[in-house]
Enzyme design. Sequence first.
Site, mmCIF file in Angstrom:
data_model
loop_
_atom_site.group_PDB
_atom_site.id
_atom_site.type_symbol
_atom_site.label_atom_id
_atom_site.label_comp_id
_atom_site.label_asym_id
_atom_site.label_seq_id
_atom_site.Cartn_x
_atom_site.Cartn_y
_atom_site.Cartn_z
ATOM 1 N N ASN A 195 -82.132 21.426 -5.486
ATOM 2 C CA ASN A 195 -82.306 22.823 -5.887
ATOM 3 C C ASN A 195 -81.260 23.100 -6.963
ATOM 4 O O ASN A 195 -80.085 23.256 -6.662
ATOM 5 C CB ASN A 195 -82.103 23.736 -4.669
ATOM 6 C CG ASN A 195 -82.070 25.203 -5.052
ATOM 7 O OD1 ASN A 195 -82.485 25.579 -6.148
ATOM 8 N ND2 ASN A 195 -81.584 26.039 -4.134
ATOM 9 N N TRP A 196 -81.733 23.143 -8.195
ATOM 10 C CA TRP A 196 -80.789 23.271 -9.320
ATOM 11 C C TRP A 196 -80.270 24.692 -9.489
ATOM 12 O O TRP A 196 -79.355 24.925 -10.295
ATOM 13 C CB TRP A 196 -81.456 22.819 -10.621
ATOM 14 C CG TRP A 196 -81.766 21.354 -10.673
ATOM 15 C CD1 TRP A 196 -81.292 20.370 -9.839
ATOM 16 C CD2 TRP A 196 -82.615 20.691 -11.622
ATOM 17 N NE1 TRP A 196 -81.793 19.148 -10.209
ATOM 18 C CE2 TRP A 196 -82.617 19.312 -11.309
ATOM 19 C CE3 TRP A 196 -83.381 21.124 -12.699
ATOM 20 C CZ2 TRP A 196 -83.347 18.381 -12.040
ATOM 21 C CZ3 TRP A 196 -84.106 20.196 -13.429
ATOM 22 C CH2 TRP A 196 -84.081 18.836 -13.101
ATOM 23 N N LYS A 197 -80.880 25.636 -8.825
ATOM 24 C CA LYS A 197 -80.483 27.048 -8.964
ATOM 25 C C LYS A 197 -80.475 27.460 -10.445
ATOM 26 O O LYS A 197 -81.279 26.944 -11.215
ATOM 27 C CB LYS A 197 -79.126 27.293 -8.294
ATOM 28 C CG LYS A 197 -79.089 26.749 -6.864
ATOM 29 C CD LYS A 197 -77.932 27.279 -6.084
ATOM 30 C CE LYS A 197 -77.835 26.540 -4.756
ATOM 31 N NZ LYS A 197 -76.926 27.180 -3.831
ATOM 32 N N GLU A 225 -80.821 25.890 6.601
ATOM 33 C CA GLU A 225 -79.644 26.020 5.754
ATOM 34 C C GLU A 225 -78.741 27.110 6.309
ATOM 35 O O GLU A 225 -78.959 28.306 6.027
ATOM 36 C CB GLU A 225 -80.062 26.387 4.326
ATOM 37 C CG GLU A 225 -80.955 25.359 3.666
ATOM 38 C CD GLU A 225 -80.830 25.404 2.148
ATOM 39 O OE1 GLU A 225 -80.559 24.344 1.576
ATOM 40 O OE2 GLU A 225 -80.968 26.483 1.557
ATOM 41 N N SER A 263 -74.063 22.123 1.543
ATOM 42 C CA SER A 263 -72.963 21.231 1.172
ATOM 43 C C SER A 263 -73.197 19.779 1.585
ATOM 44 O O SER A 263 -72.268 19.101 2.019
ATOM 45 C CB SER A 263 -71.637 21.760 1.741
ATOM 46 O OG SER A 263 -71.344 23.040 1.188
ATOM 47 N N GLY A 320 -78.119 21.428 -3.107
ATOM 48 C CA GLY A 320 -77.799 22.327 -4.208
ATOM 49 C C GLY A 320 -76.849 21.663 -5.189
ATOM 50 O O GLY A 320 -77.248 20.829 -6.009
ATOM 51 N N GLY A 321 -75.575 21.996 -5.094
ATOM 52 C CA GLY A 321 -74.562 21.529 -6.051
ATOM 53 C C GLY A 321 -74.630 20.032 -6.348
ATOM 54 O O GLY A 321 -74.578 19.620 -7.516
ATOM 55 N N GLY A 331 -72.960 25.992 -0.587
ATOM 56 C CA GLY A 331 -72.055 26.110 -1.729
ATOM 57 C C GLY A 331 -70.610 26.343 -1.344
ATOM 58 O O GLY A 331 -69.785 26.672 -2.190
#
Length: 250
Positions: free
Chosen positions: A9-11, A167, A212, A233-234, A173
Amino acid sequence: MRQRFVAGNWKLNGTRQSISTLLQGILSGMQDVKNAEVAVCAPYIYIPLVAESLKNSAIVYGAQNVSEYESGAYTGEISAPMLKEFDCKYAIVGHSERRSIYNETDQQVAAKFVAAQNFGIRPILCVGERLEERESNDTENVVARQLDAVIAKAGIESFREAVIAYEPVWAIGTGKTASPEQAQEVHAFIRQRLARKNPEVANLVQILYGGSVKPDNARSLFAQADIDGGLIGGASLDASGFLSICCAAN
Ligand code: PEP
């Protein structure tokens, strides 16, 4: 046996240049990913670029959100038929950032889930509790409420063509990951909740963990019985880290 699945998920990140470089990096290591389906969920505007870059590759792609409406006077929205035109396989619905920053309700998330499926797009339904909810022992109530809203609107059978991502909001994050045991406990709860309606569907639905996930904790999370992969994510913005996480699903 459920197929392993890792989705990035690149946001709100990326440029044409950085996305091309990232995808080239991921593609160059895909021969080591033996077992997992791999997807990337890009910002809408970059979906055509992603589609072009991933043509004839083993990586699939999707969106990070979708409108509950098909068309009409909804300025700024993107609909499921639009995503389908660009061959999106997945759309994330109900990400905690959408729920908290954009005030998306359980009912709206359920409507998005149905809208995606109506056009053959598999929703990745995110559920998860906030820190204060965990601390007040409300995790199961919150997750059940989020899940039940979708079951009520879409029906249990719809989960044959969907993915769930657990999640915990406090882990997104923040660098704080749920322990494998904490995550497994909630994943098992989700599966049991679905099993009350249909054990077969409960057994086949993929439940991802997100929050995370990093190369150094992915393997122990993915080793849990009810964790079928991750929503990342990150760490999905770095090709070698993302590939390590995908390989941890092997
Ligand atoms: C996410 O946003 O879905 C997520 C899991 O983010 P991160 O991996 O950065 O915690």
